[in-house]
Design a protein around this motif. Sequence first.
Motif, PDB file in Angstrom:
ATOM      1  N   TYR A   1     -42.710 -51.896 -50.822  1.00  0.00           N
ATOM      2  CA  TYR A   1     -42.215 -51.246 -52.032  1.00  0.00           C
ATOM      3  C   TYR A   1     -41.289 -50.076 -51.712  1.00  0.00           C
ATOM      4  O   TYR A   1     -40.320 -49.824 -52.434  1.00  0.00           O
TER       5      TYR A   1
ATOM      6  N   ARG B   1     -40.519 -58.315 -50.737  1.00  0.00           N
ATOM      7  CA  ARG B   1     -40.966 -59.024 -49.543  1.00  0.00           C
ATOM      8  C   ARG B   1     -39.780 -59.734 -48.920  1.00  0.00           C
ATOM      9  O   ARG B   1     -38.868 -60.156 -49.620  1.00  0.00           O
TER      10      ARG B   1
ATOM     11  N   LEU C   1     -45.657 -56.674 -48.357  1.00  0.00           N
ATOM     12  CA  LEU C   1     -44.898 -55.970 -49.389  1.00  0.00           C
ATOM     13  C   LEU C   1     -44.346 -54.682 -48.827  1.00  0.00           C
ATOM     14  O   LEU C   1     -45.012 -53.971 -48.064  1.00  0.00           O
TER      15      LEU C   1
ATOM     16  N   GLY D   1     -43.162 -58.327 -57.180  1.00  0.00           N
ATOM     17  CA  GLY D   1     -43.950 -58.713 -56.020  1.00  0.00           C
ATOM     18  C   GLY D   1     -45.312 -58.056 -55.992  1.00  0.00           C
ATOM     19  O   GLY D   1     -45.404 -56.857 -55.741  1.00  0.00           O
TER      20      GLY D   1
END
Length: 333
Positions: free
Chosen positions: A191, A171, A189, A210
């Motif tokens: 990823y 993040r 988020l 996260g």
Amino acid sequence: MTSQLYNKSVFAIAPMMDWTDRHCRYFHRQMTVRALLYTEMVVADAVIHGNRDRLLGFAPEEHPVALQLGGSDPDKLARAAEIAAQWGYDEINLNVGCPSDRVQSGTFGACLMRTPDLVAECVAAMKASVSVPVTVKCRIGVDEQDPEIALDELADKVLAAGADALWVHARKAWLQGLSPKENRDIPPLDYDRVYRLKARLGDVFVGINGGVADLDESLRHLEATDGIMMGRAAYHNPGLLAEIDRRIFGVDADPIEWHELIDRMADYCAAHIFEGGRLTHVTRHMVGLFHGMPGARRFRQILSTDATKPGAGPEVLRAAFAEIRLDQCRDAA
């Protein structure tokens, strides 16, 4: 063990302020032999000038355990890292991700994303002072930064300075306009950004952090990264840690015996109380242990009330455990 720490997949329990103290780590270690445990962030100045037993002390059973340092002065970080290595930590981690106001006022944490050259200097100084791994935990960017540029720039510079691994909270941190709590939830988020970093860096260890909620999700992340760092989910539902060694590391371990765990923790509580501590210092980390099991609500109530009373002893923990109906749990073993 220290030299091999990052030669394989890693499951880590994240450093969390006010949570991952020595009692929490001891408790977590009872359920997983393999997970890498992190301290709360400790400021370098405190390590150098403060009460080291209180700040750095840990039980031998906690290994492998990493100290997370906060700071931005290379010389002070090098000295603090050297002290920590002498205390026996398996890794020294530099915090480049915490967004709190207190951290910002000290010019470290997430705001260091804006000064990758300084972070590299800090890493180089720490590496020169210790033989254990030196790692960095960062965000994908802060505020107006473009994560595609900011994360690559930081990663390349700290790796060139000798960092042994990168842990990336997937993040952004918004230092202006969001509280530390909001920074754990509101920024979306990403990823895939961490996956792209790992793909570009090849053999370099890149771990992801996260919002990781469970072990199924952890296994999916391990298909694209080298390590998982779980935070709040591990703290609020610590029972899932009992499955880490088997599911993440493939260890053929016997199912955990909950009554044996409670016996060990009761003994630990008794020793802590004998040394002048309070029961709640330990049991506050255990409240979520039996999440989802019959009797868990009563277990939480007892630890949240009776364990906080003056003079409370290990018998309170045993009484709380007596409310758990293991015979009604298909997966109690």
